[in-house]
Design a protein around this motif. Structure first.
Motif: not given
Length: 959
Positions: A614-625
């Motif tokens: 999901s885009i929410e998961q991808v966005l959270e991963q990128r923010l954490r990264r």
């Protein structure tokens, strides 16, 4: 090949049987070598070695089918051979881990590319991330014919035998010399616009990269062939002759070309080692599969590039010696999918001439009409026109099942001798076709702003014939026509977006752009399309779609707005562009307008699906990264926390990133990010103060820690040349604007006063900033500050640096906005007191300094100046600046009109005691009213409290 043909005529009486199928050709080449080299030499070894390579490949029990990437002749020969041989196993030179994706090709519109993608790498350098390998597939390619035959024919197995995507990067040394330089056929010559970047920076894998690796050989062929680039040479001297040849002639000619390019390749040890390892790997995998399945090699077909078909490794052939294991894969997690491709993207990535793939598609369609060969297409292939089959053809195909073994074929004979000796077939001039091209290009040119006419069409027609004759061609090729159109139509400038060369490419078939079908998309991409379905737009199509979101009337569109803002954050610019509307903390959208081009950026959307579901998961991963990156700054972590609140509305993630920002800030030893930190923490504070009943704990800790942190760094920043005045002003802005909250959380103001007292800047801008800070702390009065500025203007040695002082005062508005009037005064005094011969030389410096150093603070000055200065020009002569005016005389006090000799206030209170009773009750005073005595009440108060008067007397005595 023309030189070899002319010197290699067969000698009469030389035996051709009993000594091998190619003995006649060997004799011809031996004589040619003696004629060219004045005797036996290395040339003879090369020429005879080429024949040996062809002989060995032809005699191999497992039939080798050499191909060239995106070659219509290869595709046509492949379709013919598959219908005649009907193999049970097809071995294909393609990454073995891409096999599960090939069945998804039927859901796509070609061209598309099979992709292996990895963002979380383990075993490769971090700077290589992300890793991407693509294998483009077009309909006019031999590999697609083999794939379509194998997948749609019962009982046929398709086996990919090349190295895995992981080994592509394991064997890649990433050296500059392994890449082909940009030239006439290089990526620099392609003008495909955004379509040329559909593959991004992926590593391309193709079947049959057949091109000379010997630069001098390629230059020789181009010069003697009278062509401009390699794609044109291949079309003229290989595609056209092989398109008319039979199977054995095609196969032996392609093997000969592959052997020529292989033996004349420069000795690059890395590239040679990679090629040989690939060949060892492919032959080892084929022998393993034959042994495991028990398939007869005669029922198999090996499809590979002509360069690899004449391999000389020991593992070559079914009876080859030894085996090869490429070693284990790394721990990198690979994702697989299909991405859209285009002719321009293929040309740009593989160094082909612009328009060559489109011309190849046109030639493929003409060959099919001319030869009436039935090509293979995947059932349900999107974008393919269904071909009608007669009843006889259907019965014939049903009567001859594909899995049945064909009749045994006779051993291959020498076809090269006749093929090399025959003169080129001169196609007659097709005047109707050329005339149609000429008329169509003039029509397209006029639509794109060129002043073309019928005379230009005639000129293009005649020039095409002239150019073909100069290049020894009886029939103009598309390349001749393209040169003629550019010569006759294009003038000094291009009036529109496309030039004539591009118009010819479009006319010849255009840049076909593929599309991945909905069923073959990753779950994330399908979820995005499903969630945007209420917009009722065809988002899978290429081009820009305008979306209007009236969220006030249709509240369900707010979810679409959330998706679009996340896509804007994750996808490249242009994929989702807001026309109207913005997203801010604490605000809800009402109406929005978007320009959406998700179909154009389908590749980027698909690659998001490799990172999550999901885009929410991808966005959270990128923010954490981004937040936990070793090089992350406090400002960057705060930005990630703000984005988590803004796009995800996740308090959990925002608190986590805010706590991490506190740790990063404590470890920083520079003030580079102070302006960004101040801007973001102010915005977050304003949001949490209005949206929640209490501030989050991490905000309070951040303010408390930041106050102490910047107080510690302040004296060093004032003297550090690397710290700019804007950064120091941001530090002071943090300290002064957060002072109230910091003091309430336990910070000590003395720490700030000591930091300012320990600061001793030498830079004029920072000196002015320090004076402003002292004024804000109360250590320096406004009168003293004005006096110091007056001293600066009175000193001729300091006047040239006065603009830098003004720059410091301008930045001081960040921590002390109350000094706006003083800054207007300082600027006005400079313009009023300095003579023109002093003012004019540093006026440009003043303007550039104010523009570069404080453009965002200039509106404060303009607003204050508008308040102080008169609004009309006529009033300017009589206007006196407020800082020059003396103390204003106050008005005469009005006489007290009261019936009593005392003050009027007491009489008023006595007349209306209810108001005072209410105030007394509010304050908790319950004493009764007393009658006012006519005596001196002030003296009585002093006598009642003598300590206050004594302290005041002592203070006045000290002054």
């Amino acid at each position: 090949m023309s030189e070899i043909t002319s010197a290699g005529r067969p000698s009469p009486g030389r035996p051709s049987r009993g000594q091998g199928a190619f003995e006649v050709l060997r004799a011809q080449l031996r004589e040619a070598a003696a004629a060219f080299a004045d005797g036996p030499d290395a040339l003879e070894g090369i020429l005879l070695g080429m024949v040996d390579d062809v002989d060995r490949a032809v005699r191999e029990p497992l039939e080798i089918f050499p191909v060239c990437h995106h070659s219509p002749a290869s595709a046509l020969a492949m379709a013919r051979r598959l219908r005649r041989k009907r193999p049970k196993v097809v071995y294909l030179e393609l990454c073995e881990d891409m096999a599960p994706l090939l069945t998804e090709l039927r859901n796509c519109r070609l061209p598309v590319a099979v992709q292996a993608f990895a963002t979380e790498i383990d075993g490769f350098p971090a700077e290589w991330s992300p890793l991407s390998v693509v294998a483009p597939v077009t309909e006019a390619s031999a590999e697609y014919q083999a794939i379509a035959y194998a997948l749609d024919t019962p009982g046929v197995e398709l086996v990919l035998v090349d190295r895995s995507s992981d080994h592509v990067f394991q064997w890649d040394a990433r050296r500059a010399e392994t890449t082909r330089p940009d030239g006439p056929d290089g990526p620099g010559g392609s003008d495909g616009g955004e379509e040329a970047g559909l593959h991004g920076d992926a590593v391309g894998v193709e079947i049959g990269d057949l091109r000379p690796r010997f630069a001098e050989l390629e230059e020789h062929l181009l010069r003697h062939g009278r062509v401009r680039h390699w794609s044109e040479w291949w079309h003229q001297y290989v595609e056209q002759p092989l398109g008319e040849s039979d199977h054995e002639s095609y196969r032996q000619a392609m093997l000969l070309i592959g052997s020529l390019f292989r033996r004349l390749a420069p000795g690059d040890p890395h590239r040679l080692r990679v090629d040989e390892d690939r060949e060892r790997h492919m032959w080892t995998r084929m022998r393993q599969h034959l042994a495991a399945s028990g398939t007869d090699p005669a029922d198999c077909l090996y499809v590979c590039g002509a360069f690899h078909a004449v391999s000389r490794v020991a593992e070559f052939g079914v009876g080859g010696a030894g085996g090869f294991e490429p070693g284990p894969r790394t721990a990198t997690t690979w994702q697989y999918g299909l991405i859209p491709s285009s002719h321009a993207a293929i040309e740009a990535q593989f160094g082909l001439a612009p328009g060559s793939v489109s011309i190849a598609a046109t030639v493929w369609a003409k060959n099919l009409r001319r030869t009436r060969v039935e090509p293979y297409r995947l059932a349900g292939q999107a974008g393919a026109k269904p071909r009608k089959k007669t009843g006889g053809q259907a019965k014939k195909q049903a009567a001859a099942p594909p899995q049945a073994s064909p009749a045994p074929e006779a051993p291959a004979a020498d076809r090269l001798s006749g093929f090399l000796r025959q003169p080129p077939v001169l196609d007659g001039l097709d005047e109707a076709e050329l005339l149609g091209w000429s008329v169509e290009i003039v029509r397209a040119a006029r639509r794109n702003g060129y002043l073309a006419s019928t005379a230009d069409a005639i000129a293009v027609f005649e020039t095409s014939i002239l150019l073909a004759g100069m290049r020894d061609r009886a029939r103009p090729t598309p390349y001749d026509f393209q040169d003629a159109a550019v010569t006759c139509i294009e003038k000094d400038a291009v009036p529109g977006r496309r030039d004539v060369r591009r118009l010819v490419e479009i006319m010849m078939g255009g840049d076909r752009i593929g599309q991945v079908g909905y069923e073959s998309l990753p779950p994330l991409a399908r979820d995005v399309y499903d969630r945007l379905a209420p917009l009722e737009l065809k988002l899978q199509q290429r081009g820009v779609r305008r979306a209007l979101l009236d969220i006030a009337a249709r509240p369900e569109l707010e979810q679409c707005s959330d998706v679009l803002w996340m896509l804007r954050y994750l996808l490249p610019r242009g994929a989702a562009r807001p026309v109207m509307g913005e997203r801010k903390l604490g605000e809800r959208p009402i109406q929005e307008s978007w320009d959406l081009a998700l179909g154009t950026h389908q590749r980027a959307l698909i690659e998001l699906g490799y990172e999550g579901v999901s885009i929410e998961q991808v966005l959270e991963q990128r923010l954490r990264r981004a937040a936990y990156d070793p090089k992350a700054t406090a400002a960057g972590v705060l930005a990630a926390g703000e984005d988590a609140t803004l796009y995800l509305r996740s308090r959990r993630l925002a608190d986590e990133l805010g706590t991490h920002a506190l740790q990063v800030l404590s470890a920083e030893r520079s003030v580079d990010g102070a302006p960004e930190v101040l801007r973001r923490i102010r915005r977050l504070l304003a949001y949490y103060r209005t949206a929640e009943p209490a501030l989050p704990p991490w905000i309070e800790s951040f303010v408390r820690t930041g106050y102490a942190h910047y107080c510690t760094l302040l004296p060093t920043a004032f003297t550090d040349d690397d710290a700019t005045v804007r950064q120091v002003a941001a530090m002071l802005g943090f300290l002064f604007s957060m002072e109230g909250l910091a003091l309430s959380l336990g910070c000590d103001r003395t720490q700030l006063e000591l930091a300012v007292a320990q600061s001793h800047p030498e830079n004029p801008s920072k000196t002015a900033l320090l004076w402003a800070a002292q004024t804000q702390l109360g250590h320096l009065s406004r009168a003293e500050l004005s006096a110091r500025c007056g001293e600066l203007l009175a000193n001729p040695l300091v006047v040239p640096a006065y603009p830098r002082y003004l720059s410091g005062f301008l930045h001081a508005l960040e921590p002390a906005p109350g000094l706006t009037g003083f800054v207007v005064e300082a600027v006005s005094n400079a313009f009023g007191r300095l003579p023109d011969e002093v003012l004019l030389p540093w006026l440009p410096t003043l303007i550039t300094t104010l523009r570069s150093g404080g453009a965002e603070l200039a509106p404060l000055l303009i607003r204050e100046a508008g308040r102080i200065f008169p609004g009309r020009l006529a009033e300017l002569d009589e206007w006196t600046p407020p800082w020059r005016a003396g103390p204003a005389a106050g008005p005469e006090p009005a006489p007290v009109r009261s019936g009593r000799p005392g003050g009027g206030g007491a009489a008023l209170l006595a007349a209306h005691p209810a108001a005072l009773d209410a105030v007394a009750a509010l304050l908790g005073c319950d004493e009764p009213w007393q009658t006012a005595a006519p005596a001196r009440t002030g003296a009585a108060l002093t006598g009642r409290y003598p300590d206050t008067a004594a302290a005041l007397e002592a203070l006045l005595a000290d002054v």
